[in-house]
Design a protein around this motif. Structure first.
Motif, short mmCIF file in Angstrom:
data_model
loop_
_atom_site.label_atom_id
_atom_site.label_comp_id
_atom_site.label_asym_id
_atom_site.label_seq_id
_atom_site.Cartn_x
_atom_site.Cartn_y
_atom_site.Cartn_z
N LEU A 403 5.73 6.70 20.92
CA LEU A 403 6.93 5.95 20.58
C LEU A 403 6.73 4.99 19.40
O LEU A 403 7.67 4.76 18.63
N PHE A 404 5.52 4.42 19.28
CA PHE A 404 5.32 3.34 18.31
C PHE A 404 4.10 3.64 17.44
O PHE A 404 2.99 3.81 17.93
N ASN A 405 4.33 3.66 16.11
CA ASN A 405 3.25 3.98 15.18
C ASN A 405 2.12 2.96 15.23
O ASN A 405 0.96 3.31 14.99
N SER A 406 2.43 1.70 15.52
CA SER A 406 1.38 0.69 15.57
C SER A 406 0.39 1.00 16.69
O SER A 406 -0.83 0.88 16.51
N ILE A 407 0.90 1.40 17.86
CA ILE A 407 0.02 1.73 18.98
C ILE A 407 -0.66 3.08 18.73
O ILE A 407 -1.83 3.27 19.07
N ARG A 408 0.05 4.00 18.13
CA ARG A 408 -0.55 5.30 17.81
C ARG A 408 -1.75 5.13 16.88
O ARG A 408 -2.82 5.71 17.10
N GLU A 412 -5.69 5.97 17.74
CA GLU A 412 -6.39 7.01 17.00
C GLU A 412 -7.40 6.44 16.01
O GLU A 412 -8.06 7.19 15.28
N GLY A 413 -7.51 5.11 15.94
CA GLY A 413 -8.47 4.50 15.04
C GLY A 413 -8.11 4.59 13.58
O GLY A 413 -8.97 4.65 12.71
N THR A 414 -6.79 4.58 13.29
CA THR A 414 -6.32 4.67 11.91
C THR A 414 -5.07 3.81 11.78
O THR A 414 -4.85 2.90 12.57
N THR A 415 -4.25 4.07 10.78
CA THR A 415 -3.01 3.32 10.62
C THR A 415 -1.88 4.27 10.25
O THR A 415 -2.09 5.24 9.51
N TYR A 416 -0.71 3.97 10.79
CA TYR A 416 0.50 4.75 10.46
C TYR A 416 1.59 3.80 9.98
O TYR A 416 2.75 3.92 10.34
N SER A 420 6.15 6.52 4.58
CA SER A 420 6.53 7.88 4.96
C SER A 420 6.61 8.02 6.47
O SER A 420 7.49 8.71 7.00
N TYR A 421 5.68 7.36 7.19
CA TYR A 421 5.70 7.43 8.65
C TYR A 421 6.92 6.68 9.20
O TYR A 421 7.60 7.17 10.11
N GLN A 422 7.18 5.51 8.65
CA GLN A 422 8.34 4.74 9.11
C GLN A 422 9.64 5.45 8.77
O GLN A 422 10.60 5.41 9.54
N ARG A 428 15.19 9.84 12.27
CA ARG A 428 15.62 10.36 13.57
C ARG A 428 16.12 9.26 14.49
O ARG A 428 16.36 9.49 15.67
N MET A 429 16.26 8.02 13.95
CA MET A 429 16.78 6.89 14.72
C MET A 429 15.90 6.60 15.93
O MET A 429 16.38 6.39 17.05
N GLY A 430 14.57 6.61 15.71
CA GLY A 430 13.63 6.40 16.80
C GLY A 430 13.55 4.95 17.23
O GLY A 430 13.95 4.03 16.51
N VAL A 431 12.97 4.73 18.40
CA VAL A 431 12.86 3.38 18.95
C VAL A 431 11.82 2.55 18.21
O VAL A 431 11.82 1.32 18.31
N GLY A 432 10.96 3.19 17.41
CA GLY A 432 9.87 2.49 16.78
C GLY A 432 10.21 1.76 15.50
O GLY A 432 9.31 1.42 14.73
#
Length: 750
Positions: A403-408, A412-416, A420-422, A428-432
């Motif tokens: 759900l959330f790129n920060s937690i993803r 995964e030991g990286t950054t989103y 482009s990720y946001q 898609r009008m996501g919750v993140g």
């Protein structure tokens, strides 16, 4: 597991329901008007087991065992159909309806009486049962049970019995009557695991009292673990003695267990529930949404939705609340947040309490020495998630990472955190994203938010060349905060291109006021978003038409001219991306800029706050020589004051220390003056003012805080910069002369 067709990425507003939702909300195993779990086959097997048992004994107690939500009630109904088809009489007894043993006994016989036709049992048997019940309930509780008195069967009999027979003899008489019936009777007792401990004991006393009545069989449905806990809560059993299990084994002769769902059965049931929602709410899932649903199912939902009732519990909630967010959120994210609301509310509270951190909003920017590495962040999130106490911690960790790129990124030991990720989440009008987060937790669009439905309606008006209420509302929103509304409109354009003839005038009308709107702690201007949008519109327009459109925009006023120039400049600078219209429009927009600046020359320079941006645009489109010529014409004619022009060349920006924000002057740029005016020409016209250097010593910090409308401060800053240039040139000349002196002396010496 595919959950739906894949036509559109975003669900539209639902059409009228194709049929009612009775099946989804029904209180049975799957409630989907079809046996997706093949429970009919299982019911046939269980029914056969009961029939085989009747061949071996004249009475027995059978337990149908399964955890809460496993579909026992639905299975009982199907077993009833199976046995009824083999000439069994079926009676249902609900222990919930009675608060004591006497009432429960009377109710049981009422159910038994109703199960067997009167002409089969006869009035004499009913009279015997009536006396038996009356003696079992001396306080008269039996006479007040619904369905017992009022038909004249039991309550009336109790009034004429003389009491000259014992309960044992009466039981024997009742049993003798039951031996004469033509078919066996199955008495079904459901939901025993919902009873209080004392109520459960009443029910078991009833079964033991009536046990071994000929031709009467008992089917008790319950969750064994819960029943054991209930029995251990009574004084009769006690906790940890093992007597509860022994007691159950004494009551239940045959134990039939509902098998656990296979993974494919879980998936089939979930798919059936989702397909029901999609059909009834008029939703079509995109390929991306389908893919995310599969990931969420595999990583989290399949762990929790292990019983039919848990599947229904989630998806009936999704079905009920979807109309409030239809077309405004992503379906897969909405299912996930609804799941947290229903099954793991503390985790949802965790998300709400750490909203800014999860969404990577401005307040979370760190100016300290805290370890913000992904590994440290993941340790932080694991502690928070574990603290919320989820039933399945790893499943919840995986869900939040979806759900959330920060937690993803932390997981995964990286950054989103990249744009482009946001952008993918926003599309898609996501919750993140901050733009859509509140829609999920509020289950609706907050008043402060701009509904997607309004944006779609405004886009339709633009495509039709109309100006309606939706476009007016959109324009009003953009006037207050252009970026969120513009992003929504651009998503509509990506889905279905908007015509340049309609959208470019709208963007032009917003451009100058948007340059005054700042967003975020760095005070970024949204005008670049407008330029990008306009360029995308022009790229989707035929080249010749696009060039004509941008020329028309350049002659539509100051805002249109500024936007047209910005688009052409940006397009020519982006060498990696072809913009064929830009080459055709370059000379036309440059000519429009020249006309516009000549019109400006009739008024003082300080009355044109956008003068410098026009000079920059003209410099890039017409070249430095033409720019200097045009500027000096206005200055030498006396229309523009050179000092004011220099002051306007000092840029303003927003500075921040993480707490306060203020307007600040940018650097003095010698190269800018050289490009636009020529530094030598400026120095020749500005008299030397050495006192400026004394007041603003180059070695001292020059306080750049300034009011946005304080042009005099900017002029003084610019003139001070010129004096530094003059002083530097003087030093360079003196140094050059000093370097040449020894050679000169030596020449004359020889």
């Amino acid at each position: 597991m595919k959950f739906g067709r894949k036509d559109r990425a975003t669900p539209r507003v639902p059409r009228k329901l194709a049929r009612n939702t009775k099946s989804l909300y029904a209180d049975d195993a799957d409630g989907l008007e079809r046996d997706v779990l093949n429970r009919k086959r299982l019911a046939t097997r269980l029914g056969r087991a009961v029939r085989d048992l009747a061949e071996e004994t004249e009475s027995a107690v059978v337990g149908l065992v399964g955890p809460w939500g496993s579909g026992k009630s639905s299975l009982l109904s199907q077993i009833e159909k199976d046995l009824a088809g083999h000439d069994w009489y079926i009676g249902w007894h609900n222990p919930w309806a009675y608060s004591d043993f006497a009432g429960s006994a009377a109710g049981f016989f009422a159910s038994l009486r109703d199960a067997v036709p009167e002409n089969v049992l006869g009035k004499e048997w009913r009279a015997v049962v009536g006396e038996w019940v009356s003696k079992a309930a001396p306080l008269g509780a039996a006479g007040g049970v619904a369905g017992v008195d009022g038909s004249g069967a039991i309550g009336a009999v109790g009034a004429v019995i003389t009491g000259d027979r014992s309960p044992a003899s009466l039981r024997e008489a009742a049993a003798e009557g039951l031996t004469k019936i033509d078919h066996p009777v199955l008495m079904v007792l459901d939901d025993l695991d919902r009873l209080a401990p004392d109520e459960l004991l009443y029910t078991f006393k009833l079964v033991r009292l009536l046990g071994r009545l000929p031709n009467v069989y008992y089917l008790l449905a319950y969750d064994e673990a819960t029943l054991t806990d209930l029995l251990e809560a009574t004084d009769l059993m006690g906790t940890g003695t093992g007597r509860a299990q022994q007691y159950l084994e004494k009551i239940i002769q045959v134990r039939l267990e509902i098998p656990p769902l296979l993974p494919e059965q879980q998936a089939t049931l979930a798919k059936a529930a989702i397909d029901e929602i999609l059909t009834q709410r008029g939703i079509t899932l995109s390929a991306g949404t389908n893919r995310r649903m599969e990931q969420i199912w595999q990583d989290c939902l399949s762990t929790y939705l292990d019983q039919p009732r848990s599947v229904k519990r989630l998806f009936t909630q999704v079905h009920a609340t979807w109309p409030d967010v239809a077309g405004e959120v992503d379906f897969s994210d909405f299912v996930a947040i609804t799941f947290l609301r229903v099954f793991e509310r503390p985790t949802l509270d965790l998300i709400l309490n750490h909203r800014a951190e999860i969404l990577q909003q401005a307040p979370t920017l760190s100016f300290g020495v805290r370890d913000d590495s992904p590994q440290a962040q993941w340790r932080h999130w694991k502690e928070l998630i574990a603290g919320a106490g989820p039933r399945h911690t790893e499943a919840i960790e995986a869900l939040l990472a979806h759900l959330f790129n920060s937690i993803r990124g932390a997981r995964e030991g990286t950054t989103y955190a990249g744009s482009s990720y946001q952008e993918e989440v926003m599309q898609r009008m996501g919750v993140g994203t901050p733009e859509h987060f509140d829609r999920y937790v509020q289950i609706g669009v907050p008043e402060s938010d701009l509904p997607e439905s309004t944006v779609r309606a405004a886009a339709d008006e633009l495509r039709a060349g109309e100006s309606g209420t939706a476009l007016a509302e959109l324009g009003g929103r953009m006037g207050r905060d252009v970026v969120p509304a513009l992003r929504k409109l651009r998503r509509e354009h990506i889905s279905s291109p908007l015509p340049a003839s309609s959208i470019l005038p709208l963007l032009s009308s917003l451009y100058l006021q948007a340059m005054d709107q700042k967003s975020g702690p760095l005070g970024l201007s949204p005008n670049f978003i407008i330029i990008g949008f306009a360029m995308d519109v022009l790229d989707k327009t035929e080249t010749a038409t696009a060039a004509n459109q941008i020329e028309h925009m350049a002659h539509s006023g100051a805002a249109g001219l500024a936007l047209a120039a910005g688009c052409v400049r940006m397009a020519l600078r982006e060498s990696d991306t072809p913009h064929p219209w830009a080459a055709d429009a370059k000379a036309r927009v440059a000519a429009a800029l020249e006309d516009g600046m000549r019109a400006f020359a009739s008024q003082p320079a300080r009355s044109h706050p956008r003068l410098v941006s026009y000079l920059y645009d003209y410099f890039h489109l017409a070249g430095p020589a033409n720019t200097r010529k045009l500027a000096w014409e206005a200055i030498d004619s006396g229309a523009w004051d050179l000092r004011e022009v220099l002051g306007l060349l000092i840029p303003l920006g927003q500075a921040s220390n993480g707490q306060d924000t203020w307007t600040s002057m940018g650097d003095f740029s010698e190269s800018t003056i050289e490009h636009l005016l020529g530094i030598d020409a400026v120095l020749a016209r500005i008299p030397e003012q050495s006192d400026l250097l004394e007041r603003n010593n180059p070695t001292d910090y020059f306080d750049r805080r300034v009011a946005a409308d304080d042009l005099d401060a900017r002029i003084e800053y610019a003139l001070t910069g010129l004096e530094r240039v003059r002083a530097r040139r003087r030093q360079e000349a003196e140094f050059a002369n000093a370097e040449q002196t020894p050679d000169h002396v030596e020449q004359f010496g020889t």
